[in-house]
Design an enzyme around this catalytic site. Structure first.
Site, PDB file in Angstrom:
ATOM      1  N   SER A  38       0.085   5.150  13.791  1.00  0.00           N
ATOM      2  CA  SER A  38       1.114   3.821  14.015  1.00  0.00           C
ATOM      3  C   SER A  38       0.930   3.148  15.315  1.00  0.00           C
ATOM      4  O   SER A  38       1.704   3.451  16.164  1.00  0.00           O
ATOM      5  CB  SER A  38       2.573   3.979  13.903  1.00  0.00           C
ATOM      6  N   ARG A  46       7.021   3.429  14.679  1.00  0.00           N
ATOM      7  CA  ARG A  46       7.861   4.397  15.593  1.00  0.00           C
ATOM      8  C   ARG A  46       7.137   5.873  15.490  1.00  0.00           C
ATOM      9  O   ARG A  46       7.114   6.529  16.338  1.00  0.00           O
ATOM     10  CB  ARG A  46       9.300   4.356  14.976  1.00  0.00           C
ATOM     11  N   GLU A  97      -0.985  -4.221   6.579  1.00  0.00           N
ATOM     12  CA  GLU A  97      -0.172  -4.527   5.651  1.00  0.00           C
ATOM     13  C   GLU A  97       0.297  -3.306   4.882  1.00  0.00           C
ATOM     14  O   GLU A  97      -0.241  -2.478   4.342  1.00  0.00           O
ATOM     15  CB  GLU A  97      -1.065  -5.144   4.401  1.00  0.00           C
ATOM     16  N   LYS A 112       0.080 -12.709   2.609  1.00  0.00           N
ATOM     17  CA  LYS A 112      -0.612 -13.959   2.242  1.00  0.00           C
ATOM     18  C   LYS A 112      -0.538 -14.813   2.899  1.00  0.00           C
ATOM     19  O   LYS A 112       0.514 -15.439   2.941  1.00  0.00           O
ATOM     20  CB  LYS A 112      -0.600 -14.152   0.763  1.00  0.00           C
TER      21      LYS A 112
END
Length: 430
Positions: free
Chosen positions: A28, A37, A235, A252
């Site tokens: 992450s 996190r 995403e 999108k």
């Protein structure tokens, strides 16, 4: 056992352990993103699984055949062991009953998972690092973490486009003709670049270079013998809690970032206000509502967030959220079966969009546009759409990008947007 270790940033620990067979790094990496996190280094898989057919039933049976450990009450992170890997787009398309004119990508399985019970969990904000796994393995791991190996630089990569700008324009116009004829409302058209992979070039080095260029909340590096993924995905695909709450966040709508703060803010505001981008996002949001409706309780599916702008290293994106509660008796594998391939990288209606994609694109997608997941022994799951991702086989590297095409799309603008998305991958080694 659980042990708290002296804090080390996840990227430093990854470099120290990068040559560990079967390593999976759930990275992450985005700064200031609430979804960034926690990171995980998943070590020494108890078992591995190559997926080539019937992925959801196969994966369910495989996980059920291994006795899960009891979740430790003091482990502070959502993932406490389970399956980590991916289901590729081509395998998911095939499972959805849509055939392809392309042979599978050589040297790459349709999907791959490792079963992990040895983890390092990182909370960079709190600067805390925890170990979960066998007590006897801890001394060797802590000794490795104290080393500071340098990953080699990525040499110049010789990227070659599979589709020229003119060929892309022709494919774009053929797609718009399908829209005009009423076959579809939207489809995701992509283009691919291929480069030879130098002997001995480690995927870990390419992931770290990509991480510097494009930090992302759903970054990952999964490496196995002869193949792997270095991912910088922004995403989220599906998040499932152990008690059945579901969230998907389709992207999108895209606008390139600017180095000028005023121009950058203007681009983000224009993206949020664009009727074209809003309509494109709404189509896919509605498609995801329908997909979740197949497996979620009646009345539970909702859209709590519509047309939010999220900003990443190269682009602003228009993002919506769809939530629901899984029906009793269903699980993560049912959820994946109902939703893969993801609507944001297929189109609407999904089945016809996948058929047209196969007709117009120049080659198979392989892992690209599939789903990268962790699936916990407790039934929870988090996953990302495999975009902004380097796919590696023993001999070749693949980079791919695209976007949703609607009737209002302009070929030159869509091609330029795809090149913005793929730019950090093509910049590797530069």
């Amino acid at each position: 056992m659980i042990a708290e270790l002296p804090y080390l940033p996840p990227e430093a620990a990854f470099a120290a352990l990068a040559d560990t067979p079967g390593l999976a790094f759930l990275d992450s990496a985005a700064v200031g993103d609430p979804r960034s996190r926690v990171s995980y280094l998943c070590l020494s898989p108890r078992a591995t699984l190559r997926l080539e057919a019937d992925p959801y039933a196969t994966l369910r049976h495989w996980m059920a055949s291994h006795t899960p450990p009891t979740r430790p009450e003091t482990w502070p992170f959502p993932f406490a062991g389970g399956a980590v890997g991916w289901i590729g787009y081509d395998l998911a398309r095939e499972a959805a009953g849509v055939a392809s004119r392309f042979a599978p990508m050589p040297g790459l399985p349709g999907g791959w998972f490792g079963l992990y019970t040895t983890l390092l969990g990182f909370d960079p904000e709190a600067r805390r690092l925890f170990y979960l796994g066998p007590e006897e393995d801890l001394p060797g791991i802590t000794a490795r973490l104290q080393t500071t190996p340098a990953l080699p630089p990525v040499p110049p990569l010789r990227w070659a486009p599979e589709m020229s700008r003119e060929t892309y324009r022709e494919a774009h116009e053929r797609l718009r003709a399908y829209i005009a004829a009423g076959d579809i409302y939207q489809a995701n058209l992509t283009l691919r670049f291929i480069a030879p992979r130098s002997d001995g070039l480690p995927l870990a080095a390419m992931h770290m270079a990509l991480r510097r260029l494009s930090p992302a909340p759903f970054a990952a590096c999964i490496q196995h013998e002869g193949f792997g993924l270095a991912c910088a995905s922004p995403e989220r695909f599906l998040r499932l809690t152990a008690d059945g709450e579901v969230e998907t966040r389709p992207i999108k709508g895209t606008a390139a970032r600017s180095d000028d703060p005023d121009d950058d803010a203007t681009a983000a505001a224009a993206l949020h206000a664009s009727p074209k981008e809003r309509a494109e996002n709404l189509m896919i949001t509605d498609l995801l509502r329908n997909d979740l409706g197949q497996v979620c309780q009646i009345g539970s599916v909702a859209v709590p967030e519509l047309w939010a702008v999220e900003s990443y290293a190269q682009a602003h994106h228009l993002v919506s959220a769809v939530t629901g509660r899984l029906k009793p008796g269903l699980d993560a594998f049912d959820l994946l079966a109902a939703t893969l391939p993801g609507g944001s990288i297929t189109g609407a209606p999904k089945r016809r969009a996948m058929q047209i994609i196969d007709e117009l694109e120049a080659g198979p997608r392989g892992a690209y546009c599939g789903a990268l997941c962790w699936i916990g022994f407790d039934g929870a799951m988090d996953s990302a759409i495999i975009i902004r991702t380097l796919t590696a086989t023993a001999d070749a590297l693949y980079a791919q990008a695209g976007g949703g095409i609607t009737w209002d799309s302009v070929a030159e603008a869509e091609y330029d947007e795809a090149m913005v998305k793929i730019s950090p991958l093509l910049a590797l080694g530069q």
